[in-house]
Design a protein around this motif. Structure first.
Motif, PDB file in Angstrom:
ATOM      1  N   ALA A  62       3.855  30.350  20.577  1.00 16.14           N
ATOM      2  CA  ALA A  62       2.799  30.375  19.557  1.00 16.14           C
ATOM      3  C   ALA A  62       2.825  31.688  18.773  1.00 16.14           C
ATOM      4  O   ALA A  62       2.661  31.691  17.548  1.00 16.14           O
ATOM      5  N   LEU A  63       3.059  32.788  19.465  1.00 17.24           N
ATOM      6  CA  LEU A  63       3.114  34.073  18.772  1.00 17.24           C
ATOM      7  C   LEU A  63       4.397  34.209  17.952  1.00 17.24           C
ATOM      8  O   LEU A  63       4.400  34.869  16.908  1.00 17.24           O
ATOM      9  N   LEU A  64       5.473  33.569  18.396  1.00 17.45           N
ATOM     10  CA  LEU A  64       6.694  33.524  17.593  1.00 17.45           C
ATOM     11  C   LEU A  64       6.426  32.731  16.309  1.00 17.45           C
ATOM     12  O   LEU A  64       6.865  33.112  15.226  1.00 17.45           O
ATOM     13  N   PHE A  65       5.702  31.647  16.438  1.00 14.84           N
ATOM     14  CA  PHE A  65       5.319  30.849  15.269  1.00 14.84           C
ATOM     15  C   PHE A  65       4.544  31.714  14.269  1.00 14.84           C
ATOM     16  O   PHE A  65       4.809  31.683  13.067  1.00 14.84           O
ATOM     17  N   LEU A  66       3.603  32.502  14.778  1.00 11.49           N
ATOM     18  CA  LEU A  66       2.848  33.402  13.909  1.00 11.49           C
ATOM     19  C   LEU A  66       3.773  34.409  13.235  1.00 11.49           C
ATOM     20  O   LEU A  66       3.616  34.713  12.044  1.00 11.49           O
ATOM     21  N   ALA A  67       4.746  34.914  13.983  1.00 13.17           N
ATOM     22  CA  ALA A  67       5.704  35.863  13.408  1.00 13.17           C
ATOM     23  C   ALA A  67       6.529  35.208  12.301  1.00 13.17           C
ATOM     24  O   ALA A  67       6.821  35.833  11.282  1.00 13.17           O
ATOM     25  N   VAL A  68       6.898  33.934  12.504  1.00 15.32           N
ATOM     26  CA  VAL A  68       7.632  33.202  11.463  1.00 15.32           C
ATOM     27  C   VAL A  68       6.774  33.073  10.214  1.00 15.32           C
ATOM     28  O   VAL A  68       7.241  33.307   9.099  1.00 15.32           O
ATOM     29  N   LEU A  69       5.516  32.723  10.391  1.00  9.92           N
ATOM     30  CA  LEU A  69       4.622  32.589   9.240  1.00  9.92           C
ATOM     31  C   LEU A  69       4.487  33.918   8.505  1.00  9.92           C
ATOM     32  O   LEU A  69       4.510  33.962   7.273  1.00  9.92           O
ATOM     33  N   ASN A  70       4.352  34.996   9.253  1.00 12.71           N
ATOM     34  CA  ASN A  70       4.226  36.313   8.628  1.00 12.71           C
ATOM     35  C   ASN A  70       5.512  36.716   7.925  1.00 12.71           C
ATOM     36  O   ASN A  70       5.472  37.334   6.862  1.00 12.71           O
ATOM     37  N   ALA A  71       6.653  36.369   8.506  1.00 16.14           N
ATOM     38  CA  ALA A  71       7.941  36.708   7.888  1.00 16.14           C
ATOM     39  C   ALA A  71       8.147  35.920   6.600  1.00 16.14           C
ATOM     40  O   ALA A  71       8.767  36.412   5.661  1.00 16.14           O
ATOM     41  N   GLU A  72       7.632  34.683   6.560  1.00 15.66           N
ATOM     42  CA  GLU A  72       7.762  33.855   5.358  1.00 15.66           C
ATOM     43  C   GLU A  72       6.904  34.362   4.217  1.00 15.66           C
ATOM     44  O   GLU A  72       7.163  34.073   3.062  1.00 15.66           O
ATOM     45  N   SER A  73       5.867  35.097   4.549  1.00 18.32           N
ATOM     46  CA  SER A  73       4.924  35.561   3.540  1.00 18.32           C
ATOM     47  C   SER A  73       5.555  36.685   2.741  1.00 18.32           C
ATOM     48  O   SER A  73       5.656  37.805   3.188  1.00 18.32           O
ATOM     49  N   ASP A  74       5.985  36.354   1.531  1.00 17.47           N
ATOM     50  CA  ASP A  74       6.686  37.336   0.708  1.00 17.47           C
ATOM     51  C   ASP A  74       5.757  38.095  -0.231  1.00 17.47           C
ATOM     52  O   ASP A  74       6.205  38.911  -1.014  1.00 17.47           O
ATOM     53  N   ALA A  75       4.478  37.826  -0.156  1.00 15.38           N
ATOM     54  CA  ALA A  75       3.528  38.551  -1.001  1.00 15.38           C
ATOM     55  C   ALA A  75       2.142  38.479  -0.372  1.00 15.38           C
ATOM     56  O   ALA A  75       1.846  37.569   0.383  1.00 15.38           O
ATOM     57  N   ASP A  76       1.330  39.455  -0.672  1.00 17.07           N
ATOM     58  CA  ASP A  76      -0.032  39.447  -0.160  1.00 17.07           C
ATOM     59  C   ASP A  76      -0.917  38.490  -0.945  1.00 17.07           C
ATOM     60  O   ASP A  76      -1.899  37.992  -0.447  1.00 17.07           O
ATOM     61  N   SER A  77      -0.569  38.247  -2.199  1.00 17.62           N
ATOM     62  CA  SER A  77      -1.322  37.289  -2.993  1.00 17.62           C
ATOM     63  C   SER A  77      -0.333  36.340  -3.654  1.00 17.62           C
ATOM     64  O   SER A  77       0.812  36.692  -3.911  1.00 17.62           O
ATOM     65  N   PHE A  78      -0.791  35.154  -3.886  1.00 20.70           N
ATOM     66  CA  PHE A  78       0.072  34.107  -4.417  1.00 20.70           C
ATOM     67  C   PHE A  78      -0.518  33.568  -5.713  1.00 20.70           C
ATOM     68  O   PHE A  78      -1.730  33.413  -5.827  1.00 20.70           O
ATOM     69  N   ALA A  79       0.366  33.250  -6.635  1.00 23.15           N
ATOM     70  CA  ALA A  79      -0.075  32.583  -7.851  1.00 23.15           C
ATOM     71  C   ALA A  79      -0.496  31.167  -7.486  1.00 23.15           C
ATOM     72  O   ALA A  79      -0.012  30.590  -6.509  1.00 23.15           O
ATOM     73  N   ASP A  80      -1.396  30.596  -8.273  1.00 22.16           N
ATOM     74  CA  ASP A  80      -1.813  29.227  -7.980  1.00 22.16           C
ATOM     75  C   ASP A  80      -0.781  28.232  -8.509  1.00 22.16           C
ATOM     76  O   ASP A  80       0.179  28.599  -9.178  1.00 22.16           O
TER      77      ASP A  80
END
Length: 186
Positions: A62-80
């Motif tokens: 589960a924590l690896l999954f969270l790490a994957v999600l965080n690694a995928e996040s390429d920006a702090d904010s996203f355009a709509d």
């Protein structure tokens, strides 16, 4: 005379490289199969790393999954999704890589409550919240509902395109599809 070691030299461990391989393999497998159908053994095999290292480096699946999600996040904010580049980029990514863990949570809940919460939070942060903020700034009293409705429409179109079940949608050239989806979102 000192004893000699006739066997192969012990392999030097590279924790950072092993951690990165696990993260990459997990991201691929979670994207292909989803969280629930991906095992620690599968991740370890794909990464070429002992699966027990998942617990050591990440604290568990589960924590690896969270790490994957965080690694995928390429920006702090996203355009709509009204941003043409954002919409095109998401379709391109799903066309190339398949639906990721964040997209999948919109259509199929995870059995693990921690994984479900993490993916739902990321779906909101990446796709729903930018739409909700846009609609709220325009004075829409039902901004949250409208944002979730459009997110569901986008995810549905993206996943239906990926499965190939709807042949015209699957075969559509992205340049032809994007204006139609933008009109749908409007």
């Amino acid at each position: 005379m000192p004893p000699t070691n006739n066997g192969p030299a012990p392999r030097r461990r590279d924790a950072a490289a092993s951690r990165e391989r696990l993260l990459k393999a997990a991201g691929e497998l979670f994207g292909e199969r989803g969280y629930d159908r991906t095992t620690a053994r599968d991740i370890g095999e794909r990464a070429g790393v002992d699966p027990s290292m998942i617990a050591r480096y990440f604290g568990g699946k589960a924590l690896l999954f969270l790490a994957v999600l965080n690694a995928e996040s390429d920006a702090d904010s996203f355009a709509d999704l009204y941003d043409a580049d954002r919409l095109a980029g998401l379709f391109d990514r799903i066309d190339r890589q398949g639906p990721g863990p964040v997209t999948q949570v919109a259509v199929r809940p995870y059995d693990d409550p921690a994984a479900q919460a993490a993916a739902a939070t990321e779906l909101d942060r990446r796709i729903v919240a930018p739409l909700r903020d846009r609609f709220a700034s325009e004075g829409d009293e039902r901004a949250a509902l409208r944002a979730e409705l459009l997110t569901a429409a986008f995810v549905g179109v993206a996943l239906a395109r990926r499965t190939g079940t709807l042949e015209h949608l699957a075969a559509a050239d992205p340049d032809d599809l994007l204006p139609l989806v933008r009109r749908l979102l409007a």
